[in-house]
Design a protein around this motif. Sequence first.
Motif, PDB file in Angstrom:
ATOM      1  N   GLY A 162      33.507   4.668 -24.818  1.00  0.00           N
ATOM      2  CA  GLY A 162      33.635   3.770 -23.668  1.00  0.00           C
ATOM      3  C   GLY A 162      32.763   4.156 -22.486  1.00  0.00           C
ATOM      4  N   LYS A 163      31.691   4.887 -22.725  1.00  0.00           N
ATOM      5  CA  LYS A 163      30.783   5.284 -21.644  1.00  0.00           C
ATOM      6  C   LYS A 163      29.713   4.222 -21.432  1.00  0.00           C
ATOM      7  CE  LYS A 163      31.158  10.264 -22.642  1.00  0.00           C
ATOM      8  NZ  LYS A 163      30.403  11.479 -23.051  1.00  0.00           N
ATOM      9  N   SER A 164      29.009   4.334 -20.300  1.00  0.00           N
ATOM     10  CA  SER A 164      27.831   3.500 -20.109  1.00  0.00           C
ATOM     11  C   SER A 164      26.754   3.972 -21.083  1.00  0.00           C
ATOM     12  CB  SER A 164      27.309   3.607 -18.675  1.00  0.00           C
ATOM     13  OG  SER A 164      26.768   4.911 -18.450  1.00  0.00           O
ATOM     14  N   ILE A 165      25.745   3.145 -21.305  1.00  0.00           N
ATOM     15  CA  ILE A 165      24.679   3.535 -22.233  1.00  0.00           C
ATOM     16  C   ILE A 165      24.005   4.815 -21.761  1.00  0.00           C
ATOM     17  CG2 ILE A 165      22.499   2.855 -23.311  1.00  0.00           C
ATOM     18  CD1 ILE A 165      23.326  -0.033 -22.957  1.00  0.00           C
ATOM     19  N   ASN A 166      23.689   4.883 -20.474  1.00  0.00           N
ATOM     20  CA  ASN A 166      22.990   6.055 -19.955  1.00  0.00           C
ATOM     21  C   ASN A 166      23.838   7.311 -20.088  1.00  0.00           C
ATOM     22  OD1 ASN A 166      22.233   7.830 -17.225  1.00  0.00           O
ATOM     23  ND2 ASN A 166      20.469   6.987 -18.311  1.00  0.00           N
ATOM     24  N   GLN A 167      25.126   7.207 -19.815  1.00  0.00           N
ATOM     25  CA  GLN A 167      26.019   8.357 -19.973  1.00  0.00           C
ATOM     26  C   GLN A 167      26.071   8.811 -21.432  1.00  0.00           C
ATOM     27  OE1 GLN A 167      29.597   6.605 -18.357  1.00  0.00           O
ATOM     28  NE2 GLN A 167      29.388   7.704 -16.417  1.00  0.00           N
ATOM     29  N   PHE A 168      26.126   7.841 -22.341  1.00  0.00           N
ATOM     30  CA  PHE A 168      26.238   8.172 -23.758  1.00  0.00           C
ATOM     31  C   PHE A 168      24.973   8.858 -24.271  1.00  0.00           C
ATOM     32  CE2 PHE A 168      25.713   7.068 -28.279  1.00  0.00           C
ATOM     33  CZ  PHE A 168      26.880   7.623 -28.793  1.00  0.00           C
ATOM     34  N   VAL A 169      23.796   8.290 -23.969  1.00  0.00           N
ATOM     35  CA  VAL A 169      22.556   8.862 -24.495  1.00  0.00           C
ATOM     36  C   VAL A 169      22.160  10.142 -23.768  1.00  0.00           C
ATOM     37  CG1 VAL A 169      21.688   6.645 -25.320  1.00  0.00           C
ATOM     38  CG2 VAL A 169      21.093   7.422 -23.013  1.00  0.00           C
ATOM     39  N   SER A 170      22.844  10.461 -22.667  1.00  0.00           N
ATOM     40  CA  SER A 170      22.581  11.723 -21.975  1.00  0.00           C
ATOM     41  C   SER A 170      23.468  12.849 -22.486  1.00  0.00           C
ATOM     42  CB  SER A 170      22.801  11.540 -20.459  1.00  0.00           C
ATOM     43  OG  SER A 170      21.886  10.596 -19.932  1.00  0.00           O
ATOM     44  N   SER A 171      24.384  12.511 -23.391  1.00  0.00           N
ATOM     45  CA  SER A 171      25.302  13.518 -23.932  1.00  0.00           C
ATOM     46  C   SER A 171      24.582  14.416 -24.941  1.00  0.00           C
ATOM     47  CB  SER A 171      26.490  12.838 -24.616  1.00  0.00           C
ATOM     48  OG  SER A 171      27.175  11.992 -23.711  1.00  0.00           O
ATOM     49  N   ASP A 172      25.011  15.653 -25.015  1.00  0.00           N
ATOM     50  CA  ASP A 172      24.487  16.610 -25.986  1.00  0.00           C
ATOM     51  C   ASP A 172      25.176  16.385 -27.326  1.00  0.00           C
ATOM     52  OD1 ASP A 172      23.430  18.710 -27.375  1.00  0.00           O
ATOM     53  OD2 ASP A 172      24.467  20.284 -26.237  1.00  0.00           O
ATOM     54  N   VAL A 173      24.375  16.075 -28.365  1.00  0.00           N
ATOM     55  CA  VAL A 173      24.950  15.817 -29.684  1.00  0.00           C
ATOM     56  C   VAL A 173      24.596  16.916 -30.683  1.00  0.00           C
ATOM     57  CG1 VAL A 173      25.026  13.314 -29.396  1.00  0.00           C
ATOM     58  CG2 VAL A 173      22.967  14.385 -30.345  1.00  0.00           C
ATOM     59  N   SER A 174      24.091  18.040 -30.164  1.00  0.00           N
ATOM     60  CA  SER A 174      23.760  19.142 -31.073  1.00  0.00           C
ATOM     61  C   SER A 174      25.025  19.608 -31.782  1.00  0.00           C
ATOM     62  CB  SER A 174      23.137  20.305 -30.293  1.00  0.00           C
ATOM     63  OG  SER A 174      24.005  20.759 -29.284  1.00  0.00           O
ATOM     64  N   GLY A 175      24.952  19.688 -33.079  1.00  0.00           N
ATOM     65  CA  GLY A 175      26.103  20.078 -33.871  1.00  0.00           C
ATOM     66  C   GLY A 175      26.964  18.921 -34.300  1.00  0.00           C
ATOM     67  N   VAL A 176      26.784  17.756 -33.686  1.00  0.00           N
ATOM     68  CA  VAL A 176      27.581  16.582 -34.052  1.00  0.00           C
ATOM     69  C   VAL A 176      27.031  15.929 -35.311  1.00  0.00           C
ATOM     70  CG1 VAL A 176      28.395  14.311 -33.306  1.00  0.00           C
ATOM     71  CG2 VAL A 176      28.218  16.197 -31.646  1.00  0.00           C
ATOM     72  N   PHE A 177      25.707  15.849 -35.397  1.00  0.00           N
ATOM     73  CA  PHE A 177      25.043  15.232 -36.533  1.00  0.00           C
ATOM     74  C   PHE A 177      24.136  16.248 -37.219  1.00  0.00           C
ATOM     75  CE2 PHE A 177      25.436  11.659 -33.413  1.00  0.00           C
ATOM     76  CZ  PHE A 177      26.443  10.964 -34.082  1.00  0.00           C
ATOM     77  N   ILE A 224      14.064   7.144 -25.188  1.00  0.00           N
ATOM     78  CA  ILE A 224      13.725   5.775 -24.815  1.00  0.00           C
ATOM     79  C   ILE A 224      14.861   5.131 -24.028  1.00  0.00           C
ATOM     80  CG2 ILE A 224      13.239   3.461 -25.699  1.00  0.00           C
ATOM     81  CD1 ILE A 224      11.779   4.771 -28.029  1.00  0.00           C
ATOM     82  N   MET A 225      16.093   5.287 -24.508  1.00  0.00           N
ATOM     83  CA  MET A 225      17.222   4.661 -23.829  1.00  0.00           C
ATOM     84  C   MET A 225      17.455   5.250 -22.448  1.00  0.00           C
ATOM     85  SD  MET A 225      18.100   2.216 -25.756  1.00  0.00           S
ATOM     86  CE  MET A 225      19.394   1.693 -24.627  1.00  0.00           C
ATOM     87  N   ARG A 226      17.246   6.563 -22.306  1.00  0.00           N
ATOM     88  CA  ARG A 226      17.383   7.163 -20.966  1.00  0.00           C
ATOM     89  C   ARG A 226      16.328   6.598 -20.027  1.00  0.00           C
ATOM     90  NH1 ARG A 226      18.519  12.284 -23.620  1.00  0.00           N
ATOM     91  NH2 ARG A 226      16.338  12.851 -23.359  1.00  0.00           N
ATOM     92  N   ALA A 227      15.113   6.402 -20.547  1.00  0.00           N
ATOM     93  CA  ALA A 227      14.017   5.900 -19.711  1.00  0.00           C
ATOM     94  C   ALA A 227      14.290   4.497 -19.184  1.00  0.00           C
ATOM     95  CB  ALA A 227      12.710   5.912 -20.502  1.00  0.00           C
ATOM     96  N   ILE A 228      14.943   3.671 -19.982  1.00  0.00           N
ATOM     97  CA  ILE A 228      15.135   2.280 -19.559  1.00  0.00           C
ATOM     98  C   ILE A 228      16.500   2.022 -18.935  1.00  0.00           C
ATOM     99  CG2 ILE A 228      13.494   1.427 -21.263  1.00  0.00           C
ATOM    100  CD1 ILE A 228      15.804   0.472 -22.963  1.00  0.00           C
ATOM    101  N   THR A 229      17.391   3.009 -18.965  1.00  0.00           N
ATOM    102  CA  THR A 229      18.700   2.818 -18.336  1.00  0.00           C
ATOM    103  C   THR A 229      18.848   3.607 -17.046  1.00  0.00           C
ATOM    104  OG1 THR A 229      19.663   4.574 -19.720  1.00  0.00           O
ATOM    105  CG2 THR A 229      19.898   2.292 -20.480  1.00  0.00           C
ATOM    106  N   SER A 230      17.989   4.592 -16.807  1.00  0.00           N
ATOM    107  CA  SER A 230      18.055   5.337 -15.553  1.00  0.00           C
ATOM    108  C   SER A 230      17.347   4.552 -14.470  1.00  0.00           C
ATOM    109  CB  SER A 230      17.396   6.711 -15.703  1.00  0.00           C
ATOM    110  OG  SER A 230      16.031   6.572 -16.038  1.00  0.00           O
ATOM    111  N   GLU A 231      17.990   4.383 -13.358  1.00  0.00           N
ATOM    112  CA  GLU A 231      17.446   3.683 -12.194  1.00  0.00           C
ATOM    113  C   GLU A 231      17.098   2.227 -12.493  1.00  0.00           C
ATOM    114  OE1 GLU A 231      14.207   5.876 -10.546  1.00  0.00           O
ATOM    115  OE2 GLU A 231      15.304   7.751 -10.476  1.00  0.00           O
ATOM    116  N   ILE A 232      17.747   1.667 -13.515  1.00  0.00           N
ATOM    117  CA  ILE A 232      17.541   0.257 -13.824  1.00  0.00           C
ATOM    118  C   ILE A 232      18.563  -0.573 -13.054  1.00  0.00           C
ATOM    119  CG2 ILE A 232      17.798  -1.500 -15.631  1.00  0.00           C
ATOM    120  CD1 ILE A 232      15.221  -0.093 -15.901  1.00  0.00           C
ATOM    121  N   SER A 233      18.079  -1.586 -12.375  1.00  0.00           N
ATOM    122  CA  SER A 233      18.980  -2.495 -11.665  1.00  0.00           C
ATOM    123  C   SER A 233      18.750  -3.899 -12.184  1.00  0.00           C
ATOM    124  CB  SER A 233      18.708  -2.459 -10.149  1.00  0.00           C
ATOM    125  OG  SER A 233      17.449  -3.057  -9.857  1.00  0.00           O
ATOM    126  N   GLY A 234      19.577  -4.815 -11.756  1.00  0.00           N
ATOM    127  CA  GLY A 234      19.431  -6.199 -12.198  1.00  0.00           C
ATOM    128  C   GLY A 234      18.115  -6.819 -11.783  1.00  0.00           C
TER     129      GLY A 234
END
Length: 259
Positions: A40-55, A69-79
């Motif tokens: 239930g996180k925002s896209i930017n929060q989710f793709v900023s998470s550390d997944v080492s060891g998860v996959f 890529i997702m961090r680049a387009i979701t950080s500082e993105i406004s409408g």
Amino acid sequence: YMKILANPLDETSWIRALTLWQGIGPGYAAKIYERFKKEGKSINQFVSSDVSGVFPVRVQAGYSVFQKIMRAITSEISGETDIADIVERILDSGYETHVLATYENAKERIDDIRELVNFSHDYESVKDFINDTSLQEGFKGETNAFSFSEDAGELVLSTIHQAKGLEWDAVFLIGLCDGQFPHSKSSNSDAEMEEERRLFYVAVTRARKYLYMVHPALRYDYQLGTVSAPRSRFLEELASEGYEVWRASSGTLDLEDEL
């Protein structure tokens, strides 16, 4: 990627974007999407998470590019973020490298994507842009994208690269002003300008009967805003006796003296 921005719960777009990268198959792509939906996180929060060891390591390698890529387009993105900026971020964050390493017609695919930028400035939201461009299968970079019947009276929106080898009874070439066609980036290189001129030849020879070459009085510049739009130098190079000039005036078309 832009479809995910427009609708973060678009599972199909998540899976298509994730499976582009080596090591991620449909199974793990679905698991990543389900993890996003569950947290239930925002896209930017989710793709900023550390997944080492998860996959597994092979999945993490591909997923790291997706994250970038997702961090680049979701950080500082406004409408109000310019669509062109989002496209450039996607290309610069790894997608252009992927295309160059994967496809034989990589340059044409990238050129097609960059041509989308010319159509993006009238859109105020990613969702509106996606809704319109998604209807045009020809932007997907496949030479067999135009499976249509001319008898059905369909209108086809195409890039010049996509139109190679194809013909129509009537063709409209739009945006024929310096800075767009030829592109401003070509002005410093004779070789690139000649390539633009070759593309112009390809474009005008797609028409069997009727060819309309359209240039605006004004155009939108990413840095300068609305600026005047001089006629393309390619139009100036044409023999004047070979065409008629029409001018849009007060919502109507007036035929000027035949040249």
